[in-house]
Design an enzyme around this catalytic site. Sequence first.
Site, short mmCIF file in Angstrom:
data_model
loop_
_atom_site.label_atom_id
_atom_site.label_comp_id
_atom_site.label_asym_id
_atom_site.label_seq_id
_atom_site.Cartn_x
_atom_site.Cartn_y
_atom_site.Cartn_z
N HIS A 249 -7.94 26.70 121.17
CA HIS A 249 -8.56 27.81 120.43
C HIS A 249 -9.92 28.12 121.03
O HIS A 249 -10.63 27.23 121.50
CB HIS A 249 -8.69 27.46 118.94
CG HIS A 249 -9.09 28.62 118.09
ND1 HIS A 249 -10.40 29.03 117.98
CD2 HIS A 249 -8.36 29.47 117.34
CE1 HIS A 249 -10.46 30.08 117.18
NE2 HIS A 249 -9.23 30.37 116.78
N GLU B 69 -5.86 35.61 122.11
CA GLU B 69 -6.97 35.93 121.21
C GLU B 69 -8.19 36.35 122.02
O GLU B 69 -8.84 35.51 122.63
CB GLU B 69 -7.30 34.74 120.32
CG GLU B 69 -7.28 33.38 121.04
CD GLU B 69 -7.89 32.26 120.21
OE1 GLU B 69 -7.80 32.34 118.99
OE2 GLU B 69 -8.47 31.35 120.81
#
Length: 235
Positions: free
Chosen positions: A88, A157
């Site tokens: 992430h 992302e």
Amino acid sequence: MIIAANLKTNLTRKQTRLYVNELETYIKQNNIKQDILVFPATSSLDIHSGKVVLGAQNAYPTQNGAFTGEIGLDQLEEFLIKTVLIGHSERRHVLGESQDELVKKFNYYKDLGFKIIYCVGEPLEKREAGKEEMMKYIASQYEGIDTSYENLIIAYEPVWAIGTGLTPTLEDIELIHTDLKEKSHAPLLYGGSVKVTNAKEVLELKNVDGILVGSAALYSEHFCTMIQFAQDISQ
């Protein structure tokens, strides 16, 4: 489709249990067929049986040992966790995890058969440098990763969109998802300020196989609405 919630450092174990139970009720009442993943804060992990699959936001590539502040396989097995989020942007850019470290995590949990959501994406300066530079940067995040791993899910992302309320245009999302599909046939999620007001449009895009939702998923009713969008689109 795959609808995933990254709860980050939010919700206590009691609050998380209530949240997950509310999701389960909605899923059952509405006959939801989509894959629902929830990644609670580490201290909120718990054993859960149902349609919702719980995963860890992070895990160290070890069974146990002297790794202060980390959790390993022993802790995940206590709660029957077999799903992990790796790479992430907040782990990469806030906590400084290198690609080498992420590859070690990926390989460790791949060898154990874990379902892995592996995140890739670019900061604003790379996007502004042009598509060639941006794609070169994202390609570097695939180095050392087995993109053919059967339990792999990739999440794109854009770093500059996370938590800012900003998002790429729908056309931009579709174009980059099309490019990334050439790198791997794994399901490809979009993450980056996904919220109730834009989730349906994002889910309708070509080569978008689901969404990874952050703060907008903290309210179960909002997340359930996004789950319903996916259900309606899939029918």
